[in-house]
Design a protein around this motif. Sequence first.
Motif, PDB file in Angstrom:
ATOM      1  N   THR A   1       0.537  -1.203   0.156  1.00  0.00           N
ATOM      2  CA  THR A   1      -0.265   0.424   0.267  1.00  0.00           C
ATOM      3  C   THR A   1       1.073   0.994   0.062  1.00  0.00           C
ATOM      4  O   THR A   1       1.936   1.215   0.760  1.00  0.00           O
ATOM      5  CB  THR A   1      -0.593   0.708   1.329  1.00  0.00           C
ATOM      6  N   GLY A   2       0.280   1.714  -0.665  1.00  0.00           N
ATOM      7  CA  GLY A   2       1.119   3.453  -0.624  1.00  0.00           C
ATOM      8  C   GLY A   2       2.972   3.732  -1.547  1.00  0.00           C
ATOM      9  O   GLY A   2       3.523   3.888  -1.412  1.00  0.00           O
ATOM     10  N   LEU A   3       2.273   3.111  -2.279  1.00  0.00           N
ATOM     11  CA  LEU A   3       4.018   2.736  -3.345  1.00  0.00           C
ATOM     12  C   LEU A   3       3.854   2.442  -4.417  1.00  0.00           C
ATOM     13  O   LEU A   3       5.015   3.185  -5.404  1.00  0.00           O
ATOM     14  CB  LEU A   3       4.631   1.219  -3.584  1.00  0.00           C
ATOM     15  N   GLY A   4       2.249   3.871  -4.887  1.00  0.00           N
ATOM     16  CA  GLY A   4       2.657   4.776  -6.239  1.00  0.00           C
ATOM     17  C   GLY A   4       1.424   3.704  -7.063  1.00  0.00           C
ATOM     18  O   GLY A   4       2.317   4.131  -8.549  1.00  0.00           O
ATOM     19  N   LYS A   5       1.009   2.555  -6.576  1.00  0.00           N
ATOM     20  CA  LYS A   5       0.422   2.154  -8.208  1.00  0.00           C
ATOM     21  C   LYS A   5      -0.444   2.695  -8.936  1.00  0.00           C
ATOM     22  O   LYS A   5      -1.001   2.424  -9.767  1.00  0.00           O
ATOM     23  CB  LYS A   5      -0.297   0.371  -7.393  1.00  0.00           C
ATOM     24  N   THR A   6      -1.344   3.410  -8.069  1.00  0.00           N
ATOM     25  CA  THR A   6      -2.483   3.867  -8.661  1.00  0.00           C
ATOM     26  C   THR A   6      -1.822   5.180  -9.288  1.00  0.00           C
ATOM     27  O   THR A   6      -2.577   6.088 -10.167  1.00  0.00           O
ATOM     28  CB  THR A   6      -3.385   4.488  -7.283  1.00  0.00           C
ATOM     29  N   HIS A   7      -0.383   5.801  -8.673  1.00  0.00           N
ATOM     30  CA  HIS A   7       0.000   7.620  -9.754  1.00  0.00           C
ATOM     31  C   HIS A   7       0.581   6.493 -10.826  1.00  0.00           C
ATOM     32  O   HIS A   7      -0.036   6.885 -11.514  1.00  0.00           O
ATOM     33  CB  HIS A   7       1.396   7.043  -8.661  1.00  0.00           C
TER      34      HIS A   7
END
Length: 446
Positions: free
Chosen positions: A144-150
């Motif tokens: 989580t929070g590692l930039g996938k959505t980004h």
Amino acid sequence: MYDQNLWDGVLSSMGKFVDEKLISTWLKPAKIAANSGDNITILVPNKFYKNWVEKNYLTQICCVLKDDYSIESPVNIAVMDEVKAIKPQSAAVQPSKALPLLDVTYTFDNFVNGNSNSFAYNAALAVADGNFNIYNPLYIYGGTGLGKTHLMYAIANKVREKFPKMNILYMDSDKFSNEVLYTLRTGDQSQLQERIMTMRNRFRAVDLFMLDDIQFLKTRVRTMEIFFNIFNDLHISQKQVILTSDESPQEIDMEERMRSRFASGFQAEIHPPSREERVAILMQKSYELQIPVDEQISFYLAENVATSNVRELIGTLKRVSLYASVHNTAMTVELAETALRDSGQLKKANVIVTPQQLISVVSETYNVKLSDLVSKKRTKSIVLPRQVAMYLMKERLSLSLKEIGAHFGGRDHSTVKYAVDSIKNQLETDEFLREITNKIIKKTFG
Ligand code: ADP
Ligand code: MG
């Protein structure tokens, strides 16, 4: 569009109430929309500003407008719509509105590319550049929070720019699931198959389909099935599909035929960023969020933050900035330390916990023999502590399922996965288990 003169005037009058430095941090980046009669809207860069300005300056702003400009209309604070660029191109798929609005634009330019993510970054860039059927599906996974959505948004933005005719659809899995439920439940049961077909047809019109966080579908059998059909439709017609998940296709708990389908394209894992990457990300974000931070603070945060989640890392930066303005001081290392401590993100100095240490704390806490814990015994009193140990090795030491299995007599990754998921679920409801796990964490990590 914007009434800059009015806003400049308001800012200069705000000097009566608020320190100059705070004005420049919190109010300078804002704009006031041209007065359209009934309402005054002040636009700020992101949600964080919105909350802060509403809480701290709204009353004074209203006073100034009234006293100096005789404007008595209600004032509201809104976030600037910076992501117009990624509004959905087509209305192919309704009722969901494809790309949701975010506070900042996510592009390749503002994604810090380093060792931890270069594999995913390069694959994403290649797709966005038009290599549509090479990495198909592109499956990006990581914590989580590692930039996938980004990265997904970055692809959407770039494809829109380069191929304006392409029909792009981004959805997170919750939205997708809601849409399926809506189709299943609304209307006459006798026409269910037709409705499903209509839905499938609408998705067929999409050229680039991105589904974010597919792990949320795994418990929703019906939704999963429909997604799988849509996926196959798109695949057959050589449309590009991009998926993200917190687990690899091999690990994700889904039917074999789905896993192998998702694994049939290109898989790219995103790892937690290194310290140097964390510094770079902090500098990038400080620029975007207009939080002036010097390198010393960035280094301090990157070095001492306990989490690998970039979203939380950025949260600590915001917190330092907030503290600095509250106390009306510069951002200092001391303040950064306080911010980390307050958010429970201060890493204990130089502690590297080994799997053996963790297992031994679990055995002490549960009062079971270490040799039993790592054995294959299935006694009830041992199974739970063993599962807790596996869970913590995954969550806290970021070991892979395979590595964890190896510490327990070479157990299969699916067994470890089952244990990790089961504890994760129980923690949500089981107060006692939460307490004991926290105790173990405290003992092990300080
Ligand atoms: P995920 O989808 O993996 O949970 P997000 O894409 O939502 O994570 O990222 C969380 C936050 O961290 C976002 O603000 C994103 O911009 C930022 N972020 C993560 N990785 C990077 C990176 N390498 N460079 C810049 N920002 C990043
Ligand atoms: Mg995400």
